[in-house]
Design an enzyme around this catalytic site. Structure first.
Site, PDB file in Angstrom:
ATOM      1  N   CYS A 257      -3.175 -21.914  25.555  1.00  0.00           N
ATOM      2  CA  CYS A 257      -2.786 -23.051  26.386  1.00  0.00           C
ATOM      3  C   CYS A 257      -3.957 -24.021  26.589  1.00  0.00           C
ATOM      4  O   CYS A 257      -4.308 -24.747  25.674  1.00  0.00           O
ATOM      5  CB  CYS A 257      -2.204 -22.561  27.707  1.00  0.00           C
ATOM      6  SG  CYS A 257      -1.128 -23.771  28.506  1.00  0.00           S
ATOM      7  N   HIS A 343       2.331 -18.924  25.792  1.00  0.00           N
ATOM      8  CA  HIS A 343       1.788 -17.779  26.540  1.00  0.00           C
ATOM      9  C   HIS A 343       2.271 -16.437  25.987  1.00  0.00           C
ATOM     10  O   HIS A 343       3.300 -15.912  26.417  1.00  0.00           O
ATOM     11  CB  HIS A 343       2.173 -17.898  28.008  1.00  0.00           C
ATOM     12  CG  HIS A 343       1.449 -18.983  28.733  1.00  0.00           C
ATOM     13  ND1 HIS A 343       0.281 -18.772  29.431  1.00  0.00           N
ATOM     14  CD2 HIS A 343       1.718 -20.307  28.837  1.00  0.00           C
ATOM     15  CE1 HIS A 343      -0.136 -19.913  29.948  1.00  0.00           C
ATOM     16  NE2 HIS A 343       0.716 -20.860  29.597  1.00  0.00           N
ATOM     17  N   GLU A 345       1.119 -13.639  26.625  1.00  0.00           N
ATOM     18  CA  GLU A 345       0.930 -12.605  27.644  1.00  0.00           C
ATOM     19  C   GLU A 345       2.051 -12.578  28.671  1.00  0.00           C
ATOM     20  O   GLU A 345       1.995 -11.804  29.632  1.00  0.00           O
ATOM     21  CB  GLU A 345      -0.405 -12.817  28.369  1.00  0.00           C
ATOM     22  CG  GLU A 345      -0.399 -13.877  29.463  1.00  0.00           C
ATOM     23  CD  GLU A 345      -0.288 -15.304  28.970  1.00  0.00           C
ATOM     24  OE1 GLU A 345      -0.002 -16.199  29.776  1.00  0.00           O
ATOM     25  OE2 GLU A 345      -0.488 -15.523  27.751  1.00  0.00           O
TER      26      GLU A 345
END
Length: 371
Positions: A257, A343, A345
Site C-alpha cells: 500500500c 492488503h 494480510e
C-alpha cells in the site's frame, strides 16, 4: 451495556450537500475526508486500520455493530477513523464472544458518527463527485457554523500523516523459532502484517517512520518491509530516502500500500490522488506473472502512475486492478524488491494474496544463501 439515546446528527459535505440522521458514538463534531468501504464484514479491523487515519468512513453494508467488538480484531492500538457514517447502527450485539458493544467502544474512543441516512444515495453522490472532505456533528445544528469548521479541515493531497500513526519507539516481535530478521519501517503498520511474518519464522523489529536506513541496517536484518499508512505518499519524504538506500544496497524489500507507493517514489515514478480510491474486500486483481486473478482487500486513495511505470527501465508492473486497470503491483527488474497496492494480510479476508509473504520469505532465503 448501558442504554444509549440517539440525538439528531448532521453530515455536511464539502460541496454543500447535507444529510440528517441520528447520532452514534460520542456526542461531538468531527471532520475528515469522506470515503466509502464496500466490505460486508470486518468493521473493527477497518476502524483500527492506521491507513484510515483522518478519514470519515461510510460503511456500505446495511448493519454495523451487530456482532460487537473484541480485542483480537484490532489492527492497531486505537480507533483510527475520524468518524462513521452508516445506515443501521446496532447498539446490541449477538455474538457470544464479543466483549462489548460498538457504541461503548466508540464512546470510549471519542468517535462521532451518524446513522439512519440513505447511504446508497450518499455513496452514489461521492462515487460521481469524488472523495471530498466532510464534517459530522451531533452537537451543532447550525449548518453555517459547520461550514466554517469544515473549511478548516485540511485536504488529503500533500498531507503527511505517517508521523501521526507510526510507533514512537522501536519494538520487537519474536516467534518461537527464528529463521529470518525483517526490519519494518512503520508508516502505519497493521498487526496482521506482523502476524504473517511471525507465522513464517521472521523476527520483526519495527522502526518509527523517519528512521534512517543506517540505523535499521545496524540490526543486520535479512530484509525490509515498508508498511501501509495514511496520507499522501509524495509528502512522506523520509521513507522515500530510506527506500532509495535499501535499493542501493540491494537488500530484499517488500512494500504494501503506502510502501508500494514509496517504492515508486524512490524510483522517480509519480503517484496521484484517485477520484475515489479503492476500499473494500472485493477488488479483483490480476497477477500478470502467473495469469491468475485474486480477490483482494484494499484501502487507498492514491495510486502509482501507470504510464510512468510502463516506461521505466528498471521497474515492471506485476498486478493490475480488473475494475479500472490501475497499478496494483510492481517489482524491480534487477533488484530483490517488489510491492503491491492492496492488503495481502487482510485479517477478515479474503486470503487469496497471502502467497506474497511466502514470495518475500523466498527472497530472504535466497539472499541468505548468497552470503
Amino acid at each position: 451495556m448501558k442504554k444509549h439515546t440517539s440525538s439528531e446528527a448532521i453530515l455536511l459535505l464539502e460541496d454543500g450537500t447535507v444529510y440528517r440522521g441520528k447520532s452514534l458514538g460520542r456526542i461531538g463534531t468531527s471532520g475528515g475526508e469522506l470515503c466509502f468501504n464496500t466490505g460486508m464484514t470486518g468493521y473493527q479491523e477497518i476502524f483500527t486500520d492506521p491507513s484510515y487515519f483522518g478519514q470519515i468512513v461510510v460503511n456500505t453494508v446495511s448493519h454495523v455493530g451487530n456482532y460487537g467488538v473484541q480485542h483480537e480484531e484490532v489492527e492497531s492500538d486505537r480507533v483510527q477513523i475520524n468518524g462513521l457514517v452508516c445506515k443501521d447502527f446496532s447498539h446490541h450485539f449477538s455474538r457470544k464472544t464479543a466483549e462489548g458493544s460498538l457504541q461503548d467502544y466508540f464512546e470510549n474512543a471519542g468517535i462521532v458518527g451518524i446513522c439512519e441516512i440513505d447511504t446508497r444515495s450518499l455513496v452514489r453522490h461521492i462515487r460521481d463527485k469524488g472523495a471530498m472532505n466532510a464534517i459530522v456533528s451531533s452537537e451543532i445544528t447550525d449548518v453555517e457554523e459547520l461550514r466554517k469548521r469544515l473549511a478548516e479541515v485540511p485536504s488529503m493531497s500533500g498531507l503527511e500523516l505517517s508521523s501521526q500513526v507510526s510507533t514512537p519507539e522501536i519494538y520487537h516481535v519474536v516467534p518461537d523459532e527464528v529463521k529470518y530478521r525483517v526490519a519494518v519501517l512503520d508508516l502505519g503498520v497493521k498487526r496482521n502484517s506482523l502476524n504473517n511474518f511471525m507465522q513464517r519464522g521472521c523476527e520483526v523489529k519495527v522502526y518509527p517512520y523517519n528512521t534512517p536506513f543506517e540505523e535499521m541496517e545496524k540490526w543486520n536484518p535479512d530484509g525490509y518491509f515498508i508498511s501501509n499508512g495514511p496520507g499522501d505518499p509524495a509528502a512522506t519524504r523520509d521513507a522515500v530516502n530510506s527506500v532509495k538506500q535499501i535499493l542501493e544496497k540491494e537488500r530484499p524489500m517488500f512494500g504494501i500500500c503506502m510502501g508500494h507507493q514509496i517504492l515508486a517514489q524512490a524510483n522517480g515514478i509519480a503517484t496521484y490522488k484517485m477520484h475515489n480510491g479503492h476500499r473494500g474486500l472485493n477488488h479483483p486483481v490480476k497477477n500478470l506473472l502467473t495469469g491468475r486473478s485474486e480477490i483482494t482487500s484494499q484501502n487507498h486513495g492514491f495510486v502509482v502512475d501507470m504510464d510512468q511505470l510502463k516506461n521505466h527501465p528498471e521497474v515492471e508492473i506485476t498486478h493490475i486492478n480488473l475494475n479500472d486497470n490501475t497499478v496494483e503491483g510492481m517489482r524491480m527488474r534487477t533488484k530483490p524488491a517488489f510491492s503491491v497496492q492492496y492488503h495481502p494480510e487482510s485479517s477478515p479476508g479474503p486470503h487469496d494474496s497471502t502467497y506474497l509473504f511466502d514470495e518475500f520469505v523466498a527472497l530472504l532465503e535466497k539472499s541468505k544463501n548468497k552470503v
